[in-house]
Design an enzyme around this catalytic site. Structure first.
Site, PDB file in Angstrom:
ATOM      1  N   THR A  35       0.772  -1.187   0.100  1.00  0.00           N
ATOM      2  CA  THR A  35      -0.016  -0.001   0.036  1.00  0.00           C
ATOM      3  C   THR A  35       0.825   1.430  -0.180  1.00  0.00           C
ATOM      4  OG1 THR A  35      -0.181   0.137   2.254  1.00  0.00           O
ATOM      5  CG2 THR A  35      -1.803  -1.081   1.297  1.00  0.00           C
ATOM      6  N   GLU A  92      -5.759  -3.604  -0.560  1.00  0.00           N
ATOM      7  CA  GLU A  92      -6.303  -4.572   0.471  1.00  0.00           C
ATOM      8  C   GLU A  92      -7.213  -5.474  -0.173  1.00  0.00           C
ATOM      9  OE1 GLU A  92      -5.406  -1.733   1.162  1.00  0.00           O
ATOM     10  OE2 GLU A  92      -4.376  -1.644   3.083  1.00  0.00           O
ATOM     11  N   LYS A 130     -14.857  16.355  12.925  1.00  0.00           N
ATOM     12  CA  LYS A 130     -16.008  16.108  14.138  1.00  0.00           C
ATOM     13  C   LYS A 130     -16.068  17.539  14.583  1.00  0.00           C
ATOM     14  CE  LYS A 130     -17.994  12.882  17.179  1.00  0.00           C
ATOM     15  NZ  LYS A 130     -17.835  11.857  17.910  1.00  0.00           N
ATOM     16  N   TRP A 183     -20.586  15.198  12.231  1.00  0.00           N
ATOM     17  CA  TRP A 183     -19.282  14.851  11.101  1.00  0.00           C
ATOM     18  C   TRP A 183     -19.515  15.643  10.049  1.00  0.00           C
ATOM     19  CZ3 TRP A 183     -15.546  12.000  13.186  1.00  0.00           C
ATOM     20  CH2 TRP A 183     -16.197  11.145  14.089  1.00  0.00           C
TER      21      TRP A 183
END
Ligand code: AMP
Length: 532
Positions: A177, A320, A430, A435
């Site tokens: 990654t 992944e 936040k 959010w």
């Protein structure tokens, strides 16, 4: 009691055997960095891959050994994919755009024994060689001064050999990654996981391949297994058109000349093709399918490609997940929708293809599953046979106790199963317990004609916990003020989402795969303070 069917392991070498047997004359075209072109076919790729397995065996390379590549897209690279797995080895595609410390880390961590590379990357090889501890054999894909060259190396062997005996659960490929935090992590794909991903990836709801498909993959072979295309293409005998250079002039020319029906790339690739066509007045190449993934495809891009007759498969996935998680495909009621409604759906990131399952969970506790209501956003989790269980050499599983992989992405799932990504868990802001999506703020901001790029990050705030600050790079020769940016944004996002400050910067840091690096941006503005 066991069933009574034949043993036929899910090994990726079956893919190349099938391609050579059933679609042997189907061409593989390469446009090389020096402007020359070569043509081979699936039978030729298999023949060369078999020769390569003999060459590897002669060099003492065998089962489980890591065979790395540092190369762009071309037919010899494709041979290497099958030659490496054919000897029972593990193909490790290295991203040449990684930073030096990452290049050093991953080749040593992977314990690569062989490295095949493009001559264009000779400077990287020269610099890194003293730091790479395990690589014994360096082979250059180009002929000329380079010794040994790939063609000479395999020419010393014939194709009279068999693929190595492997188990379907044996590893076949290793991809790291990009690593926005800490060291890059390796994802070790298996024959079985890769085979399932390829076979389900060719279906109409995904890549939509058949024997007539002509695919020009702009996604590099070193990025997330090239979205599985070298494997999936073999399953249907796709004609591949490779370009070792990513110039839009070359890509457009190849698309038209070679009758390309499918192409796949990140949004910036499509943008460069648009810019090229606009500057030259050339028509946009006609495609049946344009696959866009890696980061969010903007609405205008989707609209333009769809108006030009292409089905746009907006896909989401990650290294992944092999990488396909979701792909945009027509929904049940597609034919009853207006064009604009269809574009709305494609702007989201598609539906999970059969084989993987998705869910969103509460961002506060990471366990409570959220409704698929098109409104409630949460942490996106995935499971399936081509989704990671454990990182390479890690001791602990990367999954939740109930077997899901937490993607680090934040999204909303709609009642019709469409995924809409809204942020990364590390980047979502936040404010007062609610959010705010940094990505939606950024997407809205780049719609302003004077803004080239924007990044929103949450800054500590004495009253609200965090409040968004928007960092903006202006387009060359354009001007805009902070209050104009806020005015513009107020037409696109809720009032309480508006950034507390807009800061103009000369550049925004990026990762090696071209994504905005919020980690580096945060580090750059570590002392930044917001007043109550
Ligand atoms: P990588 O493993 O380098 O391919 O990066 C995977 C990450 O890219 C995902 O976790 C997402 O954050 C992002 N990504 C991939 N596809 C999309 C997409 N279509 N829209 C938005 N983000 C995407």
């Amino acid at each position: 009691m066991l069933g009574a069917m034949q043993d036929w392991d899910l090994k990726v070498t079956h893919l190349i055997d099938h391609a050579a047997r059933e679609h042997g004359t189907r061409e593989i075209v390469t446009y090389w960095a020096d402007g020359s072109e070569t043509r081979t076919n699936w039978a030729g790729i298999r023949r060369d891959a078999l020769k390569m397995t003999q060459a590897l065996r002669a060099a003492g390379i065998g089962k489980g050994d890591r065979i790395a590549t540092l190369a762009m897209n071309h037919s010899r690279h494709l041979v290497t994919w099958y030659g490496a797995v054919g000897v029972g080895g593990i193909l490790h595609t290295i991203n040449p755009r990684l930073f030096e410390d990452q290049l050093e880390y991953i080749a040593n961590h992977a314990e690569d024994r062989v490295l095949l590379y493009d001559a264009a990357f000779q400077p990287i090889i020269d610099k890194m060689k003293p730091h790479w501890n395990t690589i014994e054999h360096y082979i250059c894909f180009d002929s000329g001064d380079h010794s040994p060259s790939f063609e000479d190396w395999i020419a010393a062997y014939d194709d009279d050999t068999e693929w190595a005996e492997v188990d379907e659960r044996d590893p076949c490929m290793l991809c790291y990654t990009s690593g926005t935090t800490g060291n890059p992590k390796g994802v070790l794909y298996e024959h079985r996981s890769t085979m399932l991903h390829a076979v389900l990836g060719i279906q109409p709801a995904s890549f939509d391949f058949d024997a007539r498909s002509v695919m020009l993959p702009v996604v590099p072979m070193f990025h997330a297994a090239s979205w599985g295309l070298p494997w999936a293409g073999a399953a249907t005998g796709v004609k591949f058109v490779y370009s070792a250079v990513n110039e839009p002039t070359v890509l457009c020319e190849l698309m038209k000349r070679e009758g390309v029906t499918h192409s796949a790339g990140v949004p910036t690739v499509w943008l460069s093709i648009f810019q090229h066509c606009d500057a030259t007045g050339e028509p946009l190449p006609k495609l049946q399918q344009a696959i866009i993934g890696g980061s969010a495809a903007p609405r205008f891009m989707i609209e333009r490609l769809m108006k030009n007759g292409a089905r746009v498969a907006h896909a989401w996935g990650m290294t992944e997940t092999s990488p396909i998680g979701t792909v945009g495909a027509p929904t049940h009621n597609w034919d009853e929708l207006s064009f604009d409604e269809q574009v709305d759906i494609v702007t989201r990131q598609g539906q999970p293809i059969f084989g993987v399952e998705l869910r969103t969970v509460d961002l506060d506790d990471f366990t409570r599953e959220l409704p698929r209501d098109g409104k409630t956003s949460g942490a996106l989790q995935i499971r399936g046979p081509w989704v990671i269980k454990r990182y390479f050499k890690a001791e602990e599983d990367a999954t939740t106790p109930d077997g899901w992989f937490d993607t680090g992405d934040v999204g909303v799932i709609w009642p019709n199963g469409t995924l809409q990504l809204t942020d990364r868990t590390k980047d979502v802001i936040k404010s007062g317990g609610e959010w705010i999506s940094s990505v939606e703020l950024e997407n809205a901001a780049v719609g302003h004609p004077a803004i080239a790029e924007a990044a929103a990050i949450g800054m500590p705030h004495p009253k609200w916990d965090e409040r968004p600050v928007l960092f903006v790079v202006k387009k060359e020769g354009q001007d805009v003020s902070a209050s104009e940016v806020k005015d513009y944004l107020s037409d696109h996002v809720a009032k309480w989402w508006l950034p507390d400050a807009v800061e103009f910067v000369d550049d925004i840091p990026h990762t090696a795969t071209g994504k905005i690096s919020k980690k580096d941006l945060r580090a750059r503005f570590a002392d930044y303070t917001l007043e109550a």
